[in-house]
Write an enzyme that holds these catalytic residues in place. Structure first.
Site, short mmCIF file in Angstrom:
data_model
loop_
_atom_site.label_atom_id
_atom_site.label_comp_id
_atom_site.label_asym_id
_atom_site.label_seq_id
_atom_site.Cartn_x
_atom_site.Cartn_y
_atom_site.Cartn_z
N LYS A 212 -3.49 -0.36 -2.71
CA LYS A 212 -4.68 -0.27 -3.56
C LYS A 212 -4.38 0.64 -4.76
CE LYS A 212 -9.51 1.12 -3.54
NZ LYS A 212 -10.70 1.51 -2.80
N GLU A 218 4.63 6.48 0.97
CA GLU A 218 5.41 5.66 1.92
C GLU A 218 5.65 4.26 1.35
OE1 GLU A 218 2.66 7.36 2.53
OE2 GLU A 218 2.67 8.27 4.53
N GLY A 272 -9.86 0.65 1.27
CA GLY A 272 -8.58 0.22 1.83
C GLY A 272 -8.72 -0.40 3.21
N ARG A 273 -9.45 0.27 4.09
CA ARG A 273 -9.55 -0.21 5.48
C ARG A 273 -10.47 -1.41 5.62
NH1 ARG A 273 -11.30 4.77 4.59
NH2 ARG A 273 -13.50 5.31 4.87
N GLU A 359 -11.23 6.40 10.45
CA GLU A 359 -11.17 6.89 9.06
C GLU A 359 -12.55 6.82 8.42
OE1 GLU A 359 -7.33 6.58 6.57
OE2 GLU A 359 -8.62 5.13 5.58
N HIS A 390 -2.79 -1.94 34.11
CA HIS A 390 -1.66 -1.32 34.80
C HIS A 390 -1.17 -0.09 34.05
CE1 HIS A 390 -1.31 -4.56 37.74
NE2 HIS A 390 -1.76 -5.31 36.76
N LYS A 515 -1.23 15.11 3.11
CA LYS A 515 -0.43 14.50 2.04
C LYS A 515 0.06 15.56 1.08
CE LYS A 515 -2.76 10.01 1.45
NZ LYS A 515 -3.58 9.23 0.54
O1 F6P Z 1 -4.63 6.80 4.86
C1 F6P Z 1 -5.22 6.98 3.64
C2 F6P Z 1 -5.27 5.73 2.81
O2 F6P Z 1 -5.79 6.07 1.59
C3 F6P Z 1 -6.07 4.61 3.47
O3 F6P Z 1 -7.42 4.73 3.28
C4 F6P Z 1 -5.46 3.41 2.84
O4 F6P Z 1 -5.76 2.26 3.54
C5 F6P Z 1 -3.99 3.77 2.89
O5 F6P Z 1 -3.98 5.17 2.62
C6 F6P Z 1 -3.11 3.03 1.93
O6 F6P Z 1 -3.49 3.21 0.60
P1 F6P Z 1 -2.98 2.26 -0.55
O7 F6P Z 1 -3.46 0.89 -0.28
O8 F6P Z 1 -3.56 2.83 -1.82
O9 F6P Z 1 -1.48 2.30 -0.57
#
Ligand code: F6P
Length: 551
Positions: A212, A218, A272-273, A359, A390, A515
């Protein structure tokens, strides 16, 4: 305006008092009341919901509906649908429901019908997916691209993975994805990149960078890793053919080196979620299964969304289930929920719902900043049955009380009937689905055990107290449409919980501190490795660990 929370309302206090009444009941007795049970079994667009094994009576539901009224739930749902900026701390509307609206629907945000933009992107995805799947879009060496690696994390990964896992064993979806592969790369752990790229050829691979913000550390590191993987073999020009993006930040997409023509947009009103029904999920899934299959998934979500928007609260499933979750967490004091699909294809449902729920609702203050005098949020975990049985069911049966969501389907995606076996494999699976809910509700008494002549010393160990709540969801079958219904059910139910608790379910400030501390560590590691700089500025413990790591 005077500050306060929903806990100050008369409806809240009444429910607190009602806990005492419920504590005098046992599910064993509540389940004898057929009229009560009848009122707690509902069917919506082919899915059966049975919440008669919740520790609740008609009076409880009535009390929860009064609480909904006190929390202005209907108004909040309407505010969401009408594009108001209910995510106040980020000054954003919350309109993921518009992502699955049919082409002719109208959903306004800032006076603009966002459904038009949604469909412009969907049409672009459809056209791109057709080109790729037909072999019209070819790679740098002229080969068709049959393999897709989707890079993303959190909401840019978990939802698409959940839907992909649910579809990859569905026969009709399988047919559509023959000869193709779809993989996900999320963790910055280099091992994940090695797994995602294992056995793939750069010549036939398309990398989709999904972010987003297009700033997530990462994802951007994994994107650079994949870019190097491609360019080291095919040259710098190959990026335009082998890398595309999904983002709200098209400027950064361009700076990264991906042609904005090959970027698929979404909007800041999609959290995002909650983004799996945006290009975040629709693009990679369409590349793999074709757009039409993904459209069935969108139609399923829209069906449940419509039920959510248009059904009176007392018959509205996401509302009722959301309220019952509030009841379990806040009033009965059960902080967790186990998501137990009796379906291997739903193996990634719990990991996805973990993010959507935790979240969204893991907050400590009300929307106006008042510290909550109660704990909001729910701890989500789960595993497909029968594997979970199990593993951790021991704790659920005789240890802590954890409300369970049992999810099953009438038909299997892959029925197996074996001659000589009493039941089909699916019947065997579903026998457990039906049995577990009753085992939790009824338990087993000392008297039952004595009647079975169980050795007296073992009796206390073999007693099951029962009275453990659960919800049963029975799907007709597991396919793109029902996966969509299920997703919408959970998304909206979680939103209901947040609306009632009075929190902002659409921001996520809690992920920021870690972060920013990682940034400090990252620069320290860089200084130490490149300039041999000493570790400094951390407490004794972190300094010790960093020195040991760098040794
Ligand atoms: O974990 C924090 C967050 O901002 C989430 O809300 C989001 O889904 C994820 O990181 C990834 O963010 P992006 O889509 O901006 O890479």
């Amino acid at each position: 305006m005077a500050k306060g929370t929903i806990a100050d309302s008369a409806a809240w206090k009444k429910l607190q008092g009602h806990v005492e009444d419920i504590n005098k009941t046992h599910l064993r007795d509540l389940l004898k009341d057929e009229k009560r049970c009848q009122g707690m079994i509902k069917e919506v667009d082919g899915i059966v919901f049975d919440y008669s094994r919740q520790r609740a009576t008609a009076e409880t539901v009535e009390g929860l509906l009064s609480l909904a009224q006190a929390a202005k739930l209907s108004e909040k749902i309407e505010a969401m649908w009408s594009g108001q900026r209910i995510n106040e701390t980020e000054d954003r509307a919350v309109l993921h429901v518009a992502l699955r609206a049919p082409r002719d629907a109208e959903i306004l945000c800032d006076g603009k019908n966002v459904v038009l933009e949604v469909w412009a992107t969907l049409d672009k995805i459809k056209a791109f997916a057709e080109r790729l799947r037909s072999g019209d879009w070819i790679g740098a060496t002229g080969k068709p691209l049959t393999d897709v690696v989707a890079i993303g994390i959190g909401g840019s990964f978990l939802g698409p993975l959940f839907v992909h896992s649910a579809l990859e064993t569905d026969p009709s979806a399988q047919e559509l994805s023959k000869g193709r592969s779809l993989r996900f790369l999320s963790n910055v752990d280099p091992v994940d990149a090695s797994i995602a790229l294992k056995g793939l050829s750069q010549e036939t691979t398309l990398v989709v960078v999904v972010s987003k913000t297009f700033t997530t550390a990462e994802t951007m590191l994994n994107a650079r890793t994949c870019r190097t993987w491609i360019t080291s073999k095919l040259g710098a020009d190959a990026v335009s053919k082998h890398m595309i993006a999904v983002s709200t930040n098209l400027k950064l997409v361009k700076e990264f080196g991906i042609d904005p023509e090959n970027a698929f947009a979404f909007w800041d009103w999609v959290g995002g979620r909650y983004s799996v029904t945006s290009a975040v999920g629709v693009l990679p899934l369409s590349l793999h299964y074709g757009f039409e299959k993904v459209e069935e998934f969108l139609q399923g979500t829209w069906s449940m969304d419509q039920h959510f928007r248009n059904t009176p609260l007392e018959k509205n499933l996401p509302v009722l289930l959301g309220l019952l979750s509030v009841w379990n967490v806040t009033f009965l004091g059960y902080p967790a929920r186990a998501i137990l699909p009796y379906s291997q294809a739903l193996q990634k449902l719990a990991p996805h719902i973990q993010q959507v729920s935790m979240e969204s609702n893991g907050k400590g203050v009300a929307i106006d900043g008042t510290r909550l005098p109660f704990e909001a949020g729910e701890i989500e975990f789960g595993e497909p049955g029968t594997n979970g049985q199990h593993s951790f069911y021991q704790l659920i049966h005789q240890g802590r009380t954890i409300p369970c969501d049992f999810i099953g389907s009438v038909k299997s995606q892959k029925p197996i009937y074996m001659i000589g076996e009493k039941v089909s494999n699916h019947d065997e699976l579903m026998s457990n689905f039906f049995a577990q809910a009753d085992a939790l509700a009824y338990g087993k008494t000392r008297e039952d055990l004595q009647a079975e002549n169980v050795k007296e010393s073992l009796v206390p160990h073999k007693v099951f107290t029962g009275n453990r709540p659960s919800l049963s969801i029975l799907l007709p079958a597991l396919n793109a449409y029902t996966v969509g219904q299920l997703l919408s059910l959970y998304e909206n139910r979680i939103a209901v919980q947040g609306f009632v608790w009075g929190i902002n379910s659409f921001d996520q400030w809690g992920v920021e501190l870690g972060k920013s501390l990682a940034t400090k560590v990252r620069s320290q590691l860089n200084e130490a490795r490149t300039k041999d700089a000493p570790v400094q500025g951390f407490n004794y413990s972190t300094t010790y660990l960093l020195k040991h790591y760098l040794k």
